[in-house]
Design a protein around this motif. Sequence first.
Motif, PDB file in Angstrom:
ATOM      1  N   GLY A 176       0.795  -1.230   0.000  1.00 35.08           N
ATOM      2  CA  GLY A 176       0.000   0.000   0.000  1.00 35.08           C
ATOM      3  C   GLY A 176       0.828   1.280   0.000  1.00 35.08           C
ATOM      4  O   GLY A 176       0.296   2.358  -0.275  1.00 35.08           O
ATOM      5  N   PHE A 177       2.124   1.160   0.318  1.00 34.73           N
ATOM      6  CA  PHE A 177       2.964   2.364   0.356  1.00 34.73           C
ATOM      7  C   PHE A 177       4.020   2.370  -0.752  1.00 34.73           C
ATOM      8  O   PHE A 177       5.000   3.093  -0.670  1.00 34.73           O
ATOM      9  N   ASP A 178       3.795   1.509  -1.760  1.00 34.55           N
ATOM     10  CA  ASP A 178       4.690   1.487  -2.917  1.00 34.55           C
ATOM     11  C   ASP A 178       4.231   2.445  -4.012  1.00 34.55           C
ATOM     12  O   ASP A 178       4.742   2.403  -5.133  1.00 34.55           O
ATOM     13  N   ALA A 231      -3.341   2.355 -20.106  1.00 31.30           N
ATOM     14  CA  ALA A 231      -4.149   2.085 -18.910  1.00 31.30           C
ATOM     15  C   ALA A 231      -3.822   0.696 -18.365  1.00 31.30           C
ATOM     16  O   ALA A 231      -3.495  -0.213 -19.128  1.00 31.30           O
ATOM     17  N   TYR A 232      -3.864   0.557 -17.050  1.00 29.81           N
ATOM     18  CA  TYR A 232      -3.617  -0.755 -16.459  1.00 29.81           C
ATOM     19  C   TYR A 232      -4.321  -0.874 -15.111  1.00 29.81           C
ATOM     20  O   TYR A 232      -4.740   0.125 -14.521  1.00 29.81           O
ATOM     21  N   SER A 233      -4.454  -2.132 -14.665  1.00 27.37           N
ATOM     22  CA  SER A 233      -4.995  -2.410 -13.334  1.00 27.37           C
ATOM     23  C   SER A 233      -3.925  -3.134 -12.552  1.00 27.37           C
ATOM     24  O   SER A 233      -3.129  -3.876 -13.122  1.00 27.37           O
ATOM     25  N   GLU A 234      -3.889  -2.914 -11.249  1.00 26.61           N
ATOM     26  CA  GLU A 234      -2.941  -3.677 -10.448  1.00 26.61           C
ATOM     27  C   GLU A 234      -3.520  -3.980  -9.077  1.00 26.61           C
ATOM     28  O   GLU A 234      -4.394  -3.254  -8.589  1.00 26.61           O
ATOM     29  N   THR A 235      -3.014  -5.085  -8.504  1.00 26.88           N
ATOM     30  CA  THR A 235      -3.474  -5.490  -7.186  1.00 26.88           C
ATOM     31  C   THR A 235      -2.452  -5.026  -6.169  1.00 26.88           C
ATOM     32  O   THR A 235      -1.262  -5.274  -6.305  1.00 26.88           O
ATOM     33  N   ILE A 236      -2.939  -4.337  -5.173  1.00 26.28           N
ATOM     34  CA  ILE A 236      -2.074  -3.803  -4.122  1.00 26.28           C
ATOM     35  C   ILE A 236      -2.391  -4.539  -2.827  1.00 26.28           C
ATOM     36  O   ILE A 236      -3.554  -4.667  -2.455  1.00 26.28           O
ATOM     37  N   GLN A 264      -6.350  -5.164  -2.902  1.00 31.08           N
ATOM     38  CA  GLN A 264      -7.277  -4.232  -3.508  1.00 31.08           C
ATOM     39  C   GLN A 264      -6.815  -4.004  -4.950  1.00 31.08           C
ATOM     40  O   GLN A 264      -5.610  -3.891  -5.202  1.00 31.08           O
ATOM     41  N   THR A 265      -7.782  -3.967  -5.857  1.00 32.33           N
ATOM     42  CA  THR A 265      -7.412  -3.721  -7.250  1.00 32.33           C
ATOM     43  C   THR A 265      -7.668  -2.260  -7.586  1.00 32.33           C
ATOM     44  O   THR A 265      -8.733  -1.730  -7.276  1.00 32.33           O
ATOM     45  N   ILE A 266      -6.668  -1.612  -8.173  1.00 31.11           N
ATOM     46  CA  ILE A 266      -6.891  -0.229  -8.582  1.00 31.11           C
ATOM     47  C   ILE A 266      -6.677  -0.097 -10.089  1.00 31.11           C
ATOM     48  O   ILE A 266      -5.886  -0.828 -10.685  1.00 31.11           O
ATOM     49  N   ASP A 299     -11.379   7.351 -11.171  1.00 31.86           N
ATOM     50  CA  ASP A 299     -10.005   6.860 -11.332  1.00 31.86           C
ATOM     51  C   ASP A 299      -9.091   7.960 -11.886  1.00 31.86           C
ATOM     52  O   ASP A 299      -9.539   8.851 -12.608  1.00 31.86           O
ATOM     53  N   SER A 300      -7.828   7.840 -11.536  1.00 34.84           N
ATOM     54  CA  SER A 300      -6.874   8.866 -11.971  1.00 34.84           C
ATOM     55  C   SER A 300      -5.476   8.266 -12.029  1.00 34.84           C
ATOM     56  O   SER A 300      -5.183   7.292 -11.335  1.00 34.84           O
ATOM     57  N   ASN A 301      -4.618   8.862 -12.842  1.00 37.89           N
ATOM     58  CA  ASN A 301      -3.209   8.422 -12.812  1.00 37.89           C
ATOM     59  C   ASN A 301      -2.347   9.382 -11.991  1.00 37.89           C
ATOM     60  O   ASN A 301      -1.131   9.247 -11.931  1.00 37.89           O
ATOM     61  N   ILE A 302      -2.980  10.337 -11.338  1.00 37.84           N
ATOM     62  CA  ILE A 302      -2.250  11.210 -10.400  1.00 37.84           C
ATOM     63  C   ILE A 302      -2.224  10.490  -9.057  1.00 37.84           C
ATOM     64  O   ILE A 302      -3.264  10.087  -8.548  1.00 37.84           O
ATOM     65  N   THR A 303      -1.040  10.322  -8.506  1.00 41.49           N
ATOM     66  CA  THR A 303      -0.936   9.511  -7.283  1.00 41.49           C
ATOM     67  C   THR A 303      -1.287  10.332  -6.035  1.00 41.49           C
ATOM     68  O   THR A 303      -1.050  11.535  -5.964  1.00 41.49           O
TER      69      THR A 303
END
Lengths: 154, 752
Positions: B273-275, B309-314, B321-323, B525-529
């Motif tokens: 979660g903190f990566d 665009a992509y999805s990843e599991t955190i 959680q998938t984002i 959704d956003s690509n801004i962290t």
Amino acid sequence: MAIFNLNINGSEHSVDVDSNTPMLWVLRDHIKLVGTKYGCGIAQCGACTVHLGDNAVRSCQLPVSAVGEQKITTIEGLSEHGDHPVQKAWLEIDVPQCGYCQAGQIMSASALLKRNPNPSDEEIESAMNGNICRCGTYTRIKKAIKTAASSENV
Amino acid sequence: MTKLKTHMGRRAFIKNTSLASGGLVLGFSILNSCKSEQAKEIAVREMPKEWFEMNSYLKIGDNGVVTIYTPNPEFGQNIRTSMPMLVAEELDVDWKDVLVEQAPYHADKYGFQFTGGSRGISARWEPLRMAGATARQMLIAAAAETWQVPKEEITAEAGVLQHAATKKSAGYGEMASVAATLTVPEEVQLKEVKDFKLVSRSQKNVDAKSIVTGRPLFGMDIQEEGMLIAMIEHPPAFGLTLKSVDGEAAKALPGIKDVVTIKSFKDGYEKGGFDTNAFPELVAIVGNSTWEVMQAKKKLKVEWQPITAYSETIAGFGGKQTINIPAGLESTTTHKSQMEALAAKPGKVVRKDGNPEVAFKNATTVLERSYSAPFLAHNNMEPLNAFAHVAGDKAKIAAPIQIPSLIIPTIASSLGIPKENIEMDLPRMGGGFGRKAYAHFVVEAALISQKVNAPIKLVYSREDDMTNGIYRPTYHATYRAAFDENNNLTALHVKAGGVPESPLFANRFPAGAIDNYMAEEWTIDSNITIGAFRAPRSNFMAGAEQAFLDEVAETMGKDAIQFRLDLLKRAKENPVGERNDYDADRYAGVLELVREKSAWKENDATKHRGVSAYFCHNSYAAHVLDLKMENGKPVVEKVVCAIDCGVVINPDAATNMAEGAITDGIGNAFYGELTFQDGVPQKNNFHQYQMIRMKEAPKEIDVHFVQNEIDPTGMGEPPFPPVFGAVANALYKATGQRHYEQPFVTGKQIVG
């Protein structure tokens, strides 16, 4: 690159650097005096404040070639034993939180008290407005400056 | 006395003792040059000839000087003072004989070294006291054995052991060598709060002398033999990634050693979660000095390309959680219209009490208000930095970060070395506020060191720091209140969302105080962290909720504080629903205290005052803020603050932190804002990003703590969120206009 002979905290230092190098990086990287902090590099935050003669200046905007014979004082040289009235007041009021900006704050405050030993609130605010404290210790900084002003031998 | 089984602690201590038996394991001493002024002062008196390790948190010298290893990294909360105070209290040693050292990262010895989430003191409250109490009991046992008297007859106070009947007396230092060989007791007795002699009494910051004399303390201050300086170049916009780099012109400049590219994650690595990292592929430039590297950085020729665009599991704290990360270049104007569109549609219902639909249908009047806030950058005074020296399969790291344990697996994976081969020191952070919980820059430093095969210090420029991401998200909330013909509040509806997370806490006040209640949320959704930011969701919701309640009270013709107290009375006596996550009594307690201390008067026309209260991180805070308009600018004259965080360890330091939180809140409410155009952050340094300065800081702050003996809870975050509401409500009193969009001052004309 060129050789520059500098008077810093009463000692002579010789550095071989590009003439545009700001004093901030000469102090930190070459003379290893890291008390002077990098915060913004554009004279907007005050973390890099040192004394050039008696004046507070932003060392990130002071090229080494502009120093010449003028004496530079950094936080490490403000007093021999950390007992300048401003430093003592900072300890008495226990000002710092993270502490990163405090060297710059102290250098601005000590220059202010040197030229104006009894500043008003407005004068303190004006002199200190160039120094950002992200932790928000401004009320304590102001109190410490007043404490130092009321002590002797500022 | 509180008897506490060492149960959990015992195993830890046994493990610790065995680990420490080969002498003090303190990694490597990269911060040797950073010996504190406090250490120097004790050295002047006398340093011990021999140290005896009692457990991983403390060792006692033969002359009675005690070294306490403070486990959590410091970023300004003064835990390097308050955590050792907990150990010293139970050890019962004179505070002037205590020397504080920063523990390195070492999970077996120091547990979860997490500074964040306002959990430092509450998480360490028992373990640190237990460490002190255990050592004290071992010293008593050593004296009993040496003097051949029953240990029950021995007292241990202020570093001295005494046996009254035989008039025997010894300093801790004299008994330490025997004590250190004894078995760790099965059970320890902790003091009652009323018996504290050190805790709850203000102690000065142990690092203050080092700070005011400019000693090297911070990550940025690290200097090592042969160390090179590294900087990175990240994409100029969110939604872009690295395509190619031509570093020849940069490399040709004096002092430049190399230009390399790095990839922060191995393919397929499961992130925690903190990566969080918007820019995992970077260009790095390495040279002899910071200024030379800064100049050469301008000569890099980098090509960027759009991300797909992509999805990843955190794998975060709350499970997997998938984002979804969309492609594209985002802009603030688009965010705003997207948020308004979603706010107008039904959201996901998170809580519903009674029948809000009917209550709104039958309402005589409905009050509806929408609130919004922009992205915020942390802007810690110390820009991101880290030292790394990777040699073969070993890494030595000095990382000014908030959660060392959570970045270790990533560093190990990315470097391709075992986790056990990473040593990490934890230098002081020049601010954190959540940003330094996300330690991507430490991974970057390690990868750069590995590539150039040298010790390096990675330094972010201010611009790199401000434009790298991990911001407080932009949020939006719509509140609706229903009133009957007698102007009674009959229902409340909140719908909140944000980019990319929702700020809603459905079970917080005023849930539980209103018969018909509904809470809905949505996300974009956003690509801004985004990331932690001094209670990111709370600091928006508190502002919106407390401003709305102010308007509800006004609509009902009620006093702002009494109205809140009435709701809390209802929540206490006859709560609606079962999941209300606050204690109505303690909530009311801070409101009553702030009412008293601010000399609050109903309908006070002499002052422009705003009140606000909030609960988060298990603590309660309320503010009364007085504001006036001067030359079209708001001036905060005074803030009175009441906090209930249980036992306060170091009152003056806690007061300092509350003063800071109030100033920080006012600054962000007035000026805080980061906007985007085609993915590019529109501010990159302090000439554009307005930070609160001394002129705008409150002229006076008056902090009060509720006195009780409840185990301590959070302090870093709780006083911050309610500031936003207090500012909004006072601004209304001063200007006659309600303010719904943060920031309240930047870019706006305020009429006073």
